[in-house]
Design a protein around this motif. Structure first.
Motif, PDB file in Angstrom:
ATOM      1  N   ASP A  73      -7.860  -6.667   1.171  1.00  0.00           N
ATOM      2  CA  ASP A  73      -7.740  -5.557   2.119  1.00  0.00           C
ATOM      3  C   ASP A  73      -7.325  -4.272   1.408  1.00  0.00           C
ATOM      4  O   ASP A  73      -7.825  -3.180   1.715  1.00  0.00           O
ATOM      5  CB  ASP A  73      -6.711  -5.894   3.206  1.00  0.00           C
ATOM      6  CG  ASP A  73      -7.182  -7.033   4.104  1.00  0.00           C
ATOM      7  OD1 ASP A  73      -8.416  -7.205   4.239  1.00  0.00           O
ATOM      8  OD2 ASP A  73      -6.324  -7.744   4.657  1.00  0.00           O
ATOM      9  N   PHE A  74      -6.432  -4.419   0.448  1.00  0.00           N
ATOM     10  CA  PHE A  74      -5.994  -3.247  -0.314  1.00  0.00           C
ATOM     11  C   PHE A  74      -7.156  -2.650  -1.109  1.00  0.00           C
ATOM     12  O   PHE A  74      -7.326  -1.427  -1.164  1.00  0.00           O
ATOM     13  CB  PHE A  74      -4.853  -3.619  -1.257  1.00  0.00           C
ATOM     14  CG  PHE A  74      -4.463  -2.507  -2.185  1.00  0.00           C
ATOM     15  CD1 PHE A  74      -3.717  -1.434  -1.722  1.00  0.00           C
ATOM     16  CD2 PHE A  74      -4.850  -2.526  -3.517  1.00  0.00           C
ATOM     17  CE1 PHE A  74      -3.368  -0.389  -2.569  1.00  0.00           C
ATOM     18  CE2 PHE A  74      -4.513  -1.490  -4.368  1.00  0.00           C
ATOM     19  CZ  PHE A  74      -3.766  -0.420  -3.895  1.00  0.00           C
ATOM     20  N   ASN A 125      -4.761  10.142  -2.079  1.00  0.00           N
ATOM     21  CA  ASN A 125      -4.610   8.750  -1.623  1.00  0.00           C
ATOM     22  C   ASN A 125      -5.208   7.779  -2.640  1.00  0.00           C
ATOM     23  O   ASN A 125      -4.641   6.729  -2.935  1.00  0.00           O
ATOM     24  CB  ASN A 125      -5.293   8.563  -0.271  1.00  0.00           C
ATOM     25  CG  ASN A 125      -4.557   9.244   0.854  1.00  0.00           C
ATOM     26  OD1 ASN A 125      -3.418   9.704   0.688  1.00  0.00           O
ATOM     27  ND2 ASN A 125      -5.185   9.338   2.016  1.00  0.00           N
ATOM     28  N   ASN A 160     -12.435   2.826  -0.138  1.00  0.00           N
ATOM     29  CA  ASN A 160     -12.724   3.809   0.913  1.00  0.00           C
ATOM     30  C   ASN A 160     -12.130   5.183   0.585  1.00  0.00           C
ATOM     31  O   ASN A 160     -12.712   6.222   0.932  1.00  0.00           O
ATOM     32  CB  ASN A 160     -12.193   3.315   2.253  1.00  0.00           C
ATOM     33  CG  ASN A 160     -13.063   2.215   2.840  1.00  0.00           C
ATOM     34  OD1 ASN A 160     -14.223   2.063   2.455  1.00  0.00           O
ATOM     35  ND2 ASN A 160     -12.515   1.438   3.754  1.00  0.00           N
ATOM     36  N   SER A 161     -10.962   5.186  -0.080  1.00  0.00           N
ATOM     37  CA  SER A 161     -10.379   6.458  -0.501  1.00  0.00           C
ATOM     38  C   SER A 161     -11.291   7.151  -1.506  1.00  0.00           C
ATOM     39  O   SER A 161     -11.491   8.377  -1.449  1.00  0.00           O
ATOM     40  CB  SER A 161      -8.999   6.227  -1.133  1.00  0.00           C
ATOM     41  OG  SER A 161      -8.062   5.788  -0.172  1.00  0.00           O
ATOM     42  N   ARG A 176      -3.198   4.862  -4.765  1.00  0.00           N
ATOM     43  CA  ARG A 176      -3.625   3.460  -4.672  1.00  0.00           C
ATOM     44  C   ARG A 176      -4.082   2.923  -6.035  1.00  0.00           C
ATOM     45  O   ARG A 176      -3.838   1.764  -6.369  1.00  0.00           O
ATOM     46  CB  ARG A 176      -4.731   3.334  -3.627  1.00  0.00           C
ATOM     47  CG  ARG A 176      -4.197   3.370  -2.203  1.00  0.00           C
ATOM     48  CD  ARG A 176      -5.251   3.390  -1.143  1.00  0.00           C
ATOM     49  NE  ARG A 176      -4.643   3.180   0.177  1.00  0.00           N
ATOM     50  CZ  ARG A 176      -5.066   3.743   1.306  1.00  0.00           C
ATOM     51  NH1 ARG A 176      -6.110   4.568   1.297  1.00  0.00           N
ATOM     52  NH2 ARG A 176      -4.447   3.487   2.441  1.00  0.00           N
ATOM     53  N   ASP A 217       0.843  -1.184   0.000  1.00  0.00           N
ATOM     54  CA  ASP A 217       0.000   0.000   0.000  1.00  0.00           C
ATOM     55  C   ASP A 217       0.887   1.246   0.000  1.00  0.00           C
ATOM     56  O   ASP A 217       1.700   1.427   0.915  1.00  0.00           O
ATOM     57  CB  ASP A 217      -0.904  -0.004   1.234  1.00  0.00           C
ATOM     58  CG  ASP A 217      -1.811   1.220   1.285  1.00  0.00           C
ATOM     59  OD1 ASP A 217      -2.389   1.553   0.239  1.00  0.00           O
ATOM     60  OD2 ASP A 217      -1.938   1.832   2.354  1.00  0.00           O
ATOM     61  N   LYS A 274     -10.271  -2.719  -0.400  1.00  0.00           N
ATOM     62  CA  LYS A 274     -11.166  -2.014   0.520  1.00  0.00           C
ATOM     63  C   LYS A 274     -10.648  -0.606   0.802  1.00  0.00           C
ATOM     64  O   LYS A 274     -11.417   0.361   0.837  1.00  0.00           O
ATOM     65  CB  LYS A 274     -11.300  -2.792   1.825  1.00  0.00           C
ATOM     66  CG  LYS A 274     -12.112  -4.078   1.703  1.00  0.00           C
ATOM     67  CD  LYS A 274     -12.169  -4.817   3.029  1.00  0.00           C
ATOM     68  CE  LYS A 274     -12.938  -6.126   2.888  1.00  0.00           C
ATOM     69  NZ  LYS A 274     -12.946  -6.901   4.152  1.00  0.00           N
ATOM     70  N   LYS A 275      -9.339  -0.491   0.981  1.00  0.00           N
ATOM     71  CA  LYS A 275      -8.748   0.825   1.242  1.00  0.00           C
ATOM     72  C   LYS A 275      -8.864   1.721   0.008  1.00  0.00           C
ATOM     73  O   LYS A 275      -9.126   2.927   0.115  1.00  0.00           O
ATOM     74  CB  LYS A 275      -7.288   0.670   1.676  1.00  0.00           C
ATOM     75  CG  LYS A 275      -7.145   0.057   3.066  1.00  0.00           C
ATOM     76  CD  LYS A 275      -5.715   0.026   3.523  1.00  0.00           C
ATOM     77  CE  LYS A 275      -5.618  -0.549   4.942  1.00  0.00           C
ATOM     78  NZ  LYS A 275      -6.312   0.301   5.936  1.00  0.00           N
ATOM     79  N   LEU A 276      -8.677   1.119  -1.165  1.00  0.00           N
ATOM     80  CA  LEU A 276      -8.840   1.874  -2.409  1.00  0.00           C
ATOM     81  C   LEU A 276     -10.268   2.394  -2.532  1.00  0.00           C
ATOM     82  O   LEU A 276     -10.491   3.578  -2.833  1.00  0.00           O
ATOM     83  CB  LEU A 276      -8.494   0.975  -3.596  1.00  0.00           C
ATOM     84  CG  LEU A 276      -8.771   1.525  -4.998  1.00  0.00           C
ATOM     85  CD1 LEU A 276      -7.862   2.715  -5.298  1.00  0.00           C
ATOM     86  CD2 LEU A 276      -8.584   0.434  -6.048  1.00  0.00           C
ATOM     87  N   GLU A 313       0.042   3.596   3.378  1.00  0.00           N
ATOM     88  CA  GLU A 313       0.404   3.114   4.718  1.00  0.00           C
ATOM     89  C   GLU A 313       1.741   2.376   4.716  1.00  0.00           C
ATOM     90  O   GLU A 313       2.214   1.964   5.780  1.00  0.00           O
ATOM     91  CB  GLU A 313      -0.708   2.199   5.248  1.00  0.00           C
ATOM     92  CG  GLU A 313      -2.042   2.919   5.405  1.00  0.00           C
ATOM     93  CD  GLU A 313      -3.123   2.032   5.995  1.00  0.00           C
ATOM     94  OE1 GLU A 313      -2.799   0.903   6.422  1.00  0.00           O
ATOM     95  OE2 GLU A 313      -4.283   2.459   6.034  1.00  0.00           O
ATOM     96  N   HIS A 334      -7.894  12.844   0.513  1.00  0.00           N
ATOM     97  CA  HIS A 334      -8.313  11.474   0.195  1.00  0.00           C
ATOM     98  C   HIS A 334      -8.240  11.194  -1.308  1.00  0.00           C
ATOM     99  O   HIS A 334      -8.016  10.051  -1.721  1.00  0.00           O
ATOM    100  CB  HIS A 334      -9.734  11.240   0.715  1.00  0.00           C
ATOM    101  CG  HIS A 334      -9.806  11.125   2.203  1.00  0.00           C
ATOM    102  ND1 HIS A 334      -9.496   9.958   2.876  1.00  0.00           N
ATOM    103  CD2 HIS A 334     -10.132  12.045   3.156  1.00  0.00           C
ATOM    104  CE1 HIS A 334      -9.639  10.149   4.171  1.00  0.00           C
ATOM    105  NE2 HIS A 334     -10.015  11.418   4.376  1.00  0.00           N
TER     106      HIS A 334
END
Length: 272
Positions: free
Chosen positions: A161-162, A191, A168-169, A195, A150, A164-166, A153, A188
């Protein structure tokens, strides 16, 4: 011979109505990677399909000798395949296979049509019940082995998991834009861009040919991300242009999900 061609039309396999996917039997594992790179079971499927059609072609050419040779090969492979996966023994009917071979040997076109239809129905039933599950379970890649660094982070994580972060950004960017909180939206948004660029690197873990990666995350994808980067770094946020370029990026996400996401979820469910 037109009659024979029409008679074998019933051997075209199709799926209709509801499909229930079941986890493939344990004995099938030995014929697929990582246990075997030879794909013995799949090769038998191709052998039988080819032999079935070869019988038809040769009868249409009035070459009954070759038709019989192919019919013998079909029946032999049919019996061998039944032994490979004992859990599926009820799908096989040796009496129908023998009747088919006898019909070809006797050069009786009407009998060949009848027995071919009956034998083909045993294949079709197994295909209807199992083919989709087997293709997804053994031919679709396992994304659990894919790890992603990532860029925000600085941690290595599972692809799920990655993603999900993408996502969410992206959501956070849109939420703050809708609330008029543009500085937070910019943060964001940057970010998300970083990502999204990492996604392209992730593709190369499976797609080793540059053309494959470029077909989805190519020039237009890169240009849209560069445009977003400039927009989020600008003093004043142009939300209309952000929306335009976000759409270009998310179309790529949508395309990739259409290809990979649903089969991945089905494979995960089958593995439980």
């Amino acid at each position: 011979m037109r009659k024979f061609l029409l008679g074998l039309a019933v051997l075209s396999f199709s799926f209709g109505g509801e499909i229930t996917l079941k986890k493939p039997p344990e004995s099938l594992k030995k014929y697929y990677p990582p246990a075997s790179e030879k794909f013995e079971f799949l090769n038998n499927m191709h052998t039988m399909s080819t032999a079935f059609y070869a019988v038809q072609l040769n009868i249409n050419d009035e070459n009954w000798e070759k038709a019989k040779e192919w019919a013998q090969k079909l029946v032999k492979t049919y019996r061998e395949t039944a032994e490979m996966v004992p859990e599926w023994k009820d799908y096989f009917d040796f009496s129908k296979a023998d009747a088919y071979l006898n019909a070809v040997s006797s050069k009786n076109v009407d009998a060949v049509i009848k027995t071919a239809r009956e034998l083909g129905q045993t294949c079709a039933k197994c295909h209807r019940d199992n083919e989709v599950a087997v293709k997804i379970y053994y031919h679709f890649p396992d994304f659990h082995s894919v790890k992603v660094e990532d860029p925000i982070e600085f941690m290595e994580m599972d692809l799920g998991d990655f993603m999900k972060k993408l996502a969410n950004s992206l959501k956070a960017t849109n939420i703050y834009i809708s609330q008029g909180e543009y500085e937070k939206a910019k943060e964001h948004g940057i970010n998300f861009v970083e990502r999204a660029r990492a996604v392209k690197e992730t593709c190369t873990k499976c797609h080793t040919k540059e053309a494959e990666v470029e077909a989805i995350t190519g020039k237009e994808y890169d240009q849209a991300l560069k445009a977003l980067e400039n927009l989020f770094n600008a003093e004043k946020l142009d939300t209309q242009k952000v929306a335009q370029n976000m759409k270009k990026v998310t179309v790529t996400c949508y395309t990739c999900h259409n290809v990979h996401l649903i089969p991945a979820k089905i494979k995960e469910a089958l593995a439980k």
